[in-house]
Write an enzyme that holds these catalytic residues in place. Structure first.
Site, PDB file in Angstrom:
ATOM      1  N   ALA A 154       0.809  -1.222   0.000  1.00  0.00           N
ATOM      2  CA  ALA A 154       0.000   0.000   0.000  1.00  0.00           C
ATOM      3  C   ALA A 154       0.847   1.278   0.000  1.00  0.00           C
ATOM      4  O   ALA A 154       0.425   2.310  -0.527  1.00  0.00           O
ATOM      5  CB  ALA A 154      -0.930  -0.012   1.200  1.00  0.00           C
ATOM      6  N   PHE A 164      -2.864   1.083   5.059  1.00  0.00           N
ATOM      7  CA  PHE A 164      -3.654   0.568   6.178  1.00  0.00           C
ATOM      8  C   PHE A 164      -3.070   0.960   7.534  1.00  0.00           C
ATOM      9  O   PHE A 164      -3.793   1.372   8.425  1.00  0.00           O
ATOM     10  CB  PHE A 164      -3.725  -0.961   6.097  1.00  0.00           C
ATOM     11  CG  PHE A 164      -4.788  -1.474   5.165  1.00  0.00           C
ATOM     12  CD1 PHE A 164      -5.677  -0.610   4.544  1.00  0.00           C
ATOM     13  CD2 PHE A 164      -4.922  -2.833   4.928  1.00  0.00           C
ATOM     14  CE1 PHE A 164      -6.665  -1.080   3.688  1.00  0.00           C
ATOM     15  CE2 PHE A 164      -5.910  -3.314   4.083  1.00  0.00           C
ATOM     16  CZ  PHE A 164      -6.781  -2.445   3.452  1.00  0.00           C
ATOM     17  N   GLN A 189       0.474  -6.399  -3.550  1.00  0.00           N
ATOM     18  CA  GLN A 189      -0.642  -6.590  -2.618  1.00  0.00           C
ATOM     19  C   GLN A 189      -1.722  -5.559  -2.908  1.00  0.00           C
ATOM     20  O   GLN A 189      -2.787  -5.600  -2.324  1.00  0.00           O
ATOM     21  CB  GLN A 189      -0.164  -6.383  -1.178  1.00  0.00           C
ATOM     22  CG  GLN A 189       0.912  -7.342  -0.742  1.00  0.00           C
ATOM     23  CD  GLN A 189       1.498  -6.923   0.597  1.00  0.00           C
ATOM     24  OE1 GLN A 189       0.883  -7.055   1.628  1.00  0.00           O
ATOM     25  NE2 GLN A 189       2.711  -6.407   0.572  1.00  0.00           N
ATOM     26  N   ASP A 214      -5.471  -1.451  -6.362  1.00  0.00           N
ATOM     27  CA  ASP A 214      -5.886  -0.212  -7.039  1.00  0.00           C
ATOM     28  C   ASP A 214      -5.667  -0.224  -8.548  1.00  0.00           C
ATOM     29  O   ASP A 214      -6.053   0.711  -9.236  1.00  0.00           O
ATOM     30  CB  ASP A 214      -5.169   0.997  -6.408  1.00  0.00           C
ATOM     31  CG  ASP A 214      -3.639   0.849  -6.392  1.00  0.00           C
ATOM     32  OD1 ASP A 214      -3.078   0.163  -7.263  1.00  0.00           O
ATOM     33  OD2 ASP A 214      -3.014   1.444  -5.484  1.00  0.00           O
ATOM     34  N   HIS A 261      -3.794  -9.839  -4.029  1.00  0.00           N
ATOM     35  CA  HIS A 261      -5.021  -9.585  -3.261  1.00  0.00           C
ATOM     36  C   HIS A 261      -6.177  -9.134  -4.145  1.00  0.00           C
ATOM     37  O   HIS A 261      -7.132  -8.548  -3.657  1.00  0.00           O
ATOM     38  CB  HIS A 261      -4.752  -8.548  -2.162  1.00  0.00           C
ATOM     39  CG  HIS A 261      -3.887  -9.077  -1.053  1.00  0.00           C
ATOM     40  ND1 HIS A 261      -3.244  -8.278  -0.140  1.00  0.00           N
ATOM     41  CD2 HIS A 261      -3.571 -10.349  -0.711  1.00  0.00           C
ATOM     42  CE1 HIS A 261      -2.565  -9.039   0.714  1.00  0.00           C
ATOM     43  NE2 HIS A 261      -2.736 -10.287   0.388  1.00  0.00           N
ATOM     44  N   CYS A 290     -20.798 -10.864  -8.193  1.00  0.00           N
ATOM     45  CA  CYS A 290     -21.843 -11.103  -7.196  1.00  0.00           C
ATOM     46  C   CYS A 290     -21.351 -12.125  -6.187  1.00  0.00           C
ATOM     47  O   CYS A 290     -20.510 -12.974  -6.490  1.00  0.00           O
ATOM     48  CB  CYS A 290     -23.161 -11.498  -7.843  1.00  0.00           C
ATOM     49  SG  CYS A 290     -23.283 -13.204  -8.378  1.00  0.00           S
ATOM     50  N   CYS A 293     -28.700 -12.756 -11.118  1.00  0.00           N
ATOM     51  CA  CYS A 293     -29.271 -13.632 -10.069  1.00  0.00           C
ATOM     52  C   CYS A 293     -29.798 -12.872  -8.856  1.00  0.00           C
ATOM     53  O   CYS A 293     -30.335 -13.488  -7.934  1.00  0.00           O
ATOM     54  CB  CYS A 293     -28.242 -14.671  -9.640  1.00  0.00           C
ATOM     55  SG  CYS A 293     -26.864 -13.942  -8.727  1.00  0.00           S
TER      56      CYS A 293
HETATM   57  P1  NAD Z   1       0.442  -1.370   5.296  1.00  0.00           P
HETATM   58  O1  NAD Z   1      -0.489  -0.217   5.445  1.00  0.00           O
HETATM   59  O2  NAD Z   1       0.376  -2.429   6.311  1.00  0.00           O
HETATM   60  O3  NAD Z   1       1.944  -0.843   5.279  1.00  0.00           O
HETATM   61  C1  NAD Z   1       2.345   0.177   4.413  1.00  0.00           C
HETATM   62  C2  NAD Z   1       3.830   0.419   4.631  1.00  0.00           C
HETATM   63  O4  NAD Z   1       4.272   1.320   3.636  1.00  0.00           O
HETATM   64  C3  NAD Z   1       4.160   1.028   5.975  1.00  0.00           C
HETATM   65  O5  NAD Z   1       5.284   0.344   6.511  1.00  0.00           O
HETATM   66  C4  NAD Z   1       4.488   2.479   5.648  1.00  0.00           C
HETATM   67  O6  NAD Z   1       5.482   3.030   6.477  1.00  0.00           O
HETATM   68  C5  NAD Z   1       5.011   2.363   4.247  1.00  0.00           C
HETATM   69  N1  NAD Z   1       4.787   3.542   3.410  1.00  0.00           N
HETATM   70  C6  NAD Z   1       3.712   4.369   3.389  1.00  0.00           C
HETATM   71  N2  NAD Z   1       3.845   5.277   2.427  1.00  0.00           N
HETATM   72  C7  NAD Z   1       5.046   5.055   1.837  1.00  0.00           C
HETATM   73  C8  NAD Z   1       5.746   5.666   0.774  1.00  0.00           C
HETATM   74  N3  NAD Z   1       5.250   6.700   0.103  1.00  0.00           N
HETATM   75  N4  NAD Z   1       6.953   5.167   0.435  1.00  0.00           N
HETATM   76  C9  NAD Z   1       7.494   4.118   1.099  1.00  0.00           C
HETATM   77  N5  NAD Z   1       6.871   3.491   2.106  1.00  0.00           N
HETATM   78  C10 NAD Z   1       5.658   3.949   2.475  1.00  0.00           C
HETATM   79  O7  NAD Z   1       0.268  -1.926   3.823  1.00  0.00           O
HETATM   80  P2  NAD Z   1       0.589  -3.380   3.251  1.00  0.00           P
HETATM   81  O8  NAD Z   1       1.761  -3.981   3.903  1.00  0.00           O
HETATM   82  O9  NAD Z   1       0.515  -3.313   1.763  1.00  0.00           O
HETATM   83  O10 NAD Z   1      -0.726  -4.112   3.837  1.00  0.00           O
HETATM   84  C11 NAD Z   1      -1.286  -4.969   3.217  1.00  0.00           C
HETATM   85  C12 NAD Z   1      -2.711  -4.646   2.740  1.00  0.00           C
HETATM   86  O11 NAD Z   1      -3.049  -3.318   2.414  1.00  0.00           O
HETATM   87  C13 NAD Z   1      -2.844  -5.365   1.472  1.00  0.00           C
HETATM   88  O12 NAD Z   1      -3.754  -6.394   1.673  1.00  0.00           O
HETATM   89  C14 NAD Z   1      -3.427  -4.391   0.455  1.00  0.00           C
HETATM   90  O13 NAD Z   1      -4.423  -5.036  -0.297  1.00  0.00           O
HETATM   91  C15 NAD Z   1      -4.001  -3.356   1.313  1.00  0.00           C
HETATM   92  N6  NAD Z   1      -4.135  -1.991   0.790  1.00  0.00           N
HETATM   93  C16 NAD Z   1      -3.958  -1.689  -0.537  1.00  0.00           C
HETATM   94  C17 NAD Z   1      -4.077  -0.382  -0.971  1.00  0.00           C
HETATM   95  C18 NAD Z   1      -3.922  -0.071  -2.424  1.00  0.00           C
HETATM   96  O14 NAD Z   1      -4.247  -0.902  -3.288  1.00  0.00           O
HETATM   97  N7  NAD Z   1      -3.376   1.117  -2.765  1.00  0.00           N
HETATM   98  C19 NAD Z   1      -4.341   0.634  -0.051  1.00  0.00           C
HETATM   99  C20 NAD Z   1      -4.530   0.285   1.310  1.00  0.00           C
HETATM  100  C21 NAD Z   1      -4.408  -1.027   1.713  1.00  0.00           C
END
Ligand code: NAD
Length: 246
Positions: free
Chosen positions: A28, A39, A105, A108, A123, A131, A152
């Site tokens: 993310a 998250f 993961q 988007d 993910h 559905c 459905c």
């Molecule tokens: P997480 O929120 O757990 O961790 C994000 C990490 O990225 C943190 O350690 C943070 O310090 C770091 N971070 C934030 N901004 C940053 C940047 N600009 N540059 C470098 N590092 C940065 O996210 P995760 O580990 O991907 O958690 C997993 C879940 O979050 C996944 O299941 C995913 O589907 C979901 N998710 C996805 C999105 C998306 O698709 N954009 C958004 C939110 C959550």
């Protein structure tokens, strides 16, 4: 960029140039510079909402109203923002043969939207609406307008992997194989707290580089750690590579 990070960026640029097989593994944090909240950071989505109330299979069946509200907000967020320069750097690296694939993961679709082709969505994706009862596909507008399945009548959901669901098996196997075979693995913007994808970095036999804003807890080994924003670091690395090849 600090002097320390500058030296590290030079090293990363050299490793990227040497590697015949580089894989990026994104989370993310890859998309926060687009304005999509992650998250678990200070301003992350989990600070406002309990994941177990909205992003689980149970929540979808027991509190569909909350589930729908949470995912509608996320879909609209993604629709109103854009991939940033860091996404584009990864797409260009793939295009130039410097990057083999991205395992993400993220839900988007920003890697696809910025031109990356070989993307493994561990993910799923928000925009793959289907559905709940039969998996019939539907549109994002139908989901946002709280319509039910045209075929459905079942409720609609986004095509993301909820807590309590299995990962798409083929995607998982392919991502695992790619990471095992990689010479260089770039882990970008993830807290590595979500199971089972947090097992993937330990499967790499080649060099492993972490690009993240904060330290990662756990027993991971990184050959290089760059602290900071993914977009800035990827752009700076790209400029370094271009400077060296001129
Ligand atoms: P997480 O929120 O757990 O961790 C994000 C990490 O990225 C943190 O350690 C943070 O310090 C770091 N971070 C934030 N901004 C940053 C940047 N600009 N540059 C470098 N590092 C940065 O996210 P995760 O580990 O991907 O958690 C997993 C879940 O979050 C996944 O299941 C995913 O589907 C979901 N998710 C996805 C999105 C998306 O698709 N954009 C958004 C939110 C959550």
């Amino acid at each position: 960029m600090t002097t320390e990070n500058n030296q590290k960026i030079r090293k990363l640029a050299d490793w990227l140039t040497e590697s015949q097989n580089t894989i990026a593994f994104t989370g993310a944090g890859m998309s926060t510079e687009s304005g999509i909240p992650d998250f678990r950071s200070d301003k992350g989505l989990w600070t406002k909402t309990d994941p177990m109330e909205v992003a689980t299979v149970e929540a979808m069946s027991r509190r569909y109203d909350l589930f729908h509200e949470f995912y509608s907000l996320r879909i609209k967020n993604v629709q109103h923002a854009e991939p940033h320069a860091g996404h584009k750097v990864l797409a260009e690296w793939e295009n130039k043969g410097k990057l083999t694939a991205i395992a993400t993961q993220n839900v988007d679709r920003y890697h696809h939207k910025s031109g990356s082709k070989n993307v493994y969505e561990l993910h799923g994706a928000l925009e793959n609406i289907r559905c709940i009862d039969h998996g019939h596909s539907a549109t994002t507008d139908e989901f946002l307008n709280q319509q039910t399945c045209a075929r459905c009548g079942s409720l609609l959901r986004p095509g993301v992997v909820l807590f309590g669901e299995m990962l798409p098996q083929n995607t998982w196997t392919q991502a695992l194989n790619l990471i095992q075979q990689s010479e260089l693995l770039l882990i970008i913007g993830t807290s590595l707290k979500v199971h089972p994808v947090n097992q993937l970095p330990s499967m790499a036999k080649g060099r492993v580089v972490l690009i993240n804003r904060e330290n990662i807890e756990g027993t991971y080994h990184f050959d290089l750690t760059l602290s900071g924003s993914a977009g800035e670091i990827l752009q700076a690395t790209d400029q370094m590579i271009q400077g060296e090849s001129e």
